[in-house]
Design a protein around this motif. Structure first.
Motif, PDB file in Angstrom:
ATOM      1  N   CYS A  56       0.718  -1.374   0.244  1.00 10.95           N
ATOM      2  CA  CYS A  56       0.194  -0.166  -0.248  1.00 10.95           C
ATOM      3  C   CYS A  56       1.144   1.283   0.171  1.00 10.95           C
ATOM      4  O   CYS A  56       0.726   1.899  -0.923  1.00 10.95           O
ATOM      5  N   ALA A  57       1.736   0.984   0.821  1.00  5.83           N
ATOM      6  CA  ALA A  57       3.034   2.803   0.672  1.00  5.83           C
ATOM      7  C   ALA A  57       3.555   2.275  -0.177  1.00  5.83           C
ATOM      8  O   ALA A  57       3.726   4.330  -1.517  1.00  5.83           O
ATOM      9  N   GLN A  58       4.015   1.525  -0.907  1.00  3.84           N
ATOM     10  CA  GLN A  58       4.911   1.660  -2.758  1.00  3.84           C
ATOM     11  C   GLN A  58       3.676   1.959  -3.490  1.00  3.84           C
ATOM     12  O   GLN A  58       3.284   2.652  -4.326  1.00  3.84           O
ATOM     13  N   ALA A  59       2.295   1.607  -3.165  1.00  2.82           N
ATOM     14  CA  ALA A  59       1.484   2.390  -4.745  1.00  2.82           C
ATOM     15  C   ALA A  59       0.783   3.384  -4.571  1.00  2.82           C
ATOM     16  O   ALA A  59       0.901   4.205  -4.834  1.00  2.82           O
ATOM     17  N   ARG A  60       0.699   4.295  -2.980  1.00  2.00           N
ATOM     18  CA  ARG A  60       0.423   5.353  -2.491  1.00  2.00           C
ATOM     19  C   ARG A  60       1.643   6.388  -3.201  1.00  2.00           C
ATOM     20  O   ARG A  60       1.300   7.116  -3.637  1.00  2.00           O
ATOM     21  N   ASP A  61       3.532   5.935  -2.775  1.00  5.64           N
ATOM     22  CA  ASP A  61       4.095   6.449  -3.688  1.00  5.64           C
ATOM     23  C   ASP A  61       4.339   6.440  -5.179  1.00  5.64           C
ATOM     24  O   ASP A  61       4.377   7.331  -5.784  1.00  5.64           O
ATOM     25  N   ASN A  62       3.895   5.070  -5.470  1.00  7.20           N
ATOM     26  CA  ASN A  62       3.810   5.628  -7.164  1.00  7.20           C
ATOM     27  C   ASN A  62       2.607   6.564  -7.879  1.00  7.20           C
ATOM     28  O   ASN A  62       2.790   7.402  -9.025  1.00  7.20           O
ATOM     29  N   MET A  63       1.729   6.692  -6.833  1.00  3.34           N
ATOM     30  CA  MET A  63      -0.048   7.786  -7.663  1.00  3.34           C
ATOM     31  C   MET A  63       0.993   8.847  -7.098  1.00  3.34           C
ATOM     32  O   MET A  63       0.848   9.844  -8.027  1.00  3.34           O
ATOM     33  N   ARG A  64       1.499   9.097  -6.173  1.00  4.34           N
ATOM     34  CA  ARG A  64       1.782  10.493  -6.029  1.00  4.34           C
ATOM     35  C   ARG A  64       2.764  11.031  -6.951  1.00  4.34           C
ATOM     36  O   ARG A  64       2.458  12.120  -7.503  1.00  4.34           O
ATOM     37  N   ASP A  65       3.983   9.901  -7.146  1.00  6.97           N
ATOM     38  CA  ASP A  65       5.017  10.376  -8.355  1.00  6.97           C
ATOM     39  C   ASP A  65       4.241  10.250  -9.123  1.00  6.97           C
ATOM     40  O   ASP A  65       4.447  11.585 -10.234  1.00  6.97           O
ATOM     41  N   GLU A  66       3.392   9.580  -9.504  1.00  5.08           N
ATOM     42  CA  GLU A  66       2.558  10.165 -10.887  1.00  5.08           C
ATOM     43  C   GLU A  66       2.191  11.376 -11.017  1.00  5.08           C
ATOM     44  O   GLU A  66       1.860  12.282 -12.308  1.00  5.08           O
ATOM     45  N   VAL A  67       0.540  11.657 -10.269  1.00  2.79           N
ATOM     46  CA  VAL A  67       0.509  13.501 -10.425  1.00  2.79           C
ATOM     47  C   VAL A  67       1.726  14.102 -10.150  1.00  2.79           C
ATOM     48  O   VAL A  67       0.741  15.051 -10.677  1.00  2.79           O
ATOM     49  N   ASN A  68       2.750  13.650  -9.475  1.00  3.69           N
ATOM     50  CA  ASN A  68       2.914  15.101  -9.379  1.00  3.69           C
ATOM     51  C   ASN A  68       4.256  14.936 -11.019  1.00  3.69           C
ATOM     52  O   ASN A  68       4.315  16.859 -10.996  1.00  3.69           O
ATOM     53  N   ILE A  69       4.368  13.960 -11.694  1.00  2.44           N
ATOM     54  CA  ILE A  69       4.852  13.947 -12.981  1.00  2.44           C
ATOM     55  C   ILE A  69       3.539  15.117 -14.046  1.00  2.44           C
ATOM     56  O   ILE A  69       4.173  16.252 -15.255  1.00  2.44           O
ATOM     57  N   ASN A  70       2.536  14.509 -13.762  1.00  5.86           N
ATOM     58  CA  ASN A  70       1.629  15.322 -14.312  1.00  5.86           C
ATOM     59  C   ASN A  70       1.015  16.823 -14.324  1.00  5.86           C
ATOM     60  O   ASN A  70       0.241  17.717 -14.744  1.00  5.86           O
ATOM     61  N   ALA A  71       1.198  17.000 -12.660  1.00  6.61           N
ATOM     62  CA  ALA A  71       0.703  18.425 -12.234  1.00  6.61           C
ATOM     63  C   ALA A  71       2.057  19.405 -12.308  1.00  6.61           C
ATOM     64  O   ALA A  71       2.417  20.608 -11.553  1.00  6.61           O
TER      65      ALA A  71
END
Length: 296
Positions: free
Chosen positions: A270-285
């Motif tokens: 779950c922590a890894q999935a959270r970090d992956n989502m955060r990284d993807e959103v940061n890149i897109n934003a």
């Protein structure tokens, strides 16, 4: 000179400074006389058989009530009181006035002044789109119709509101306005400045900021002309983008700070999935300044 002596003066012949006009029904054709200009009646809505004033805009003719127009417009009242040359033409016994406005803009202005067109409904309530309100407002301002100007402005203020929470709960049927396209905010800022309505500025300026480099493209009107921000407002929006982008980054950081709950059976995953989502959103934003969507 005796009465028997022919006069050497030429008899005056009334001159027509403007050509005749031919006003036809939609779909009607006719052979025009030399010098005639052809105009088409405005469908059904604004060609009133008992109207006593004809307005020409573009290739469209509107037959309306002179008294109603002059009662509400100081410009038209002065025009007829002074016997302006703009009203010296006649058609079917009605004075004819030529206007430089786009026919759709004139239609929207007249709809506010003397409703004749079928209403557009949303959930059973009448709504307008931004182009209609923009036209009605500007012609009302131009022809000095304060009542129409106030009514159009009051609808715009329901969307361009200082209460940002209204953004998430905007209801077109209650506001009487279909959600405007984002570039309409450029025109909204100019209207707010023109009417000294500061309550419209926070959200309108924010919407301009989210246009990124398109904010310099302006808002294109129906007649093809482009409306731009003033240099001062453009500079204000360019400066605000940086601050909004920082706020977006702060907002995203807060969203992804939470750790998996104590009862989670897959803490690592779950922590890894959270970090992956955060990284993807940061890149897109990256560089995004839309704090309502956060680039998601």
């Amino acid at each position: 000179m005796t009465h028997d002596t022919p006069s050497t003066k030429r008899r005056r012949v009334p001159s027509r400074t403007k050509p005749f006009v031919a006003i036809l029904a939609p779909g009607e054709s006719a052979e025009l006389a030399h010098g005639q200009e052809k105009f088409i009646r405005h469908a059904v809505d604004f060609w009133l058989d008992d109207g006593n004033l004809i307005l020409l805009a573009g290739d469209t003719a509107f037959r309306v009530y002179k008294g109603l127009l002059t009662k509400n417009s100081a410009v038209f009242a002065d025009m007829f009181a002074a016997g302006s040359a703009d009203a010296t033409e006649t058609f079917d016994g009605c004075p004819v006035v030529r206007l430089p406005d786009h026919p759709k803009d004139l239609r929207d202005f007249l709809q506010y002044l003397m409703p004749c067109s079928k209403l557009t409904l949303c959930k059973g309530r009448p709504v307008s789109d931004f182009a209609e309100l923009h036209a009605a407002f500007h012609l009302a301002h131009k022809y000095q119709c304060p009542d129409v100007e106030t009514r159009a402005l009051s609808v715009l203020k329901r969307f361009y509101t200082p209460h940002f929470s209204d953004y998430a709960y905007f209801d077109a049927s209650k506001a009487g306005l279909v959600r405007p396209p984002r570039n309409a905010a450029i025109a909204a800022v100019n209207i707010a400045r023109l009417t000294e309505t500061p309550s419209m500025l926070p959200f309108a300026l924010y919407e301009v900021c989210t246009l990124e480099d398109h904010m310099v493209d302006g808002y294109t009107r129906r007649d093809g002309s482009v409306e731009h921000l003033t240099t001062a407002d453009l500079k204000l929006c360019l400066g605000a983008r940086g601050q909004l982008a920082k706020q977006t980054a702060f907002y995203l950081k807060g969203v992804f700070e939470a750790n998996p709950g104590e009862g989670c059976a897959h803490t690592t995953q779950c922590a890894q999935a959270r970090d992956n989502m955060r990284d993807e959103v940061n890149i897109n934003a990256l560089g995004d300044c839309d704090i309502f969507t956060g680039g998601m």
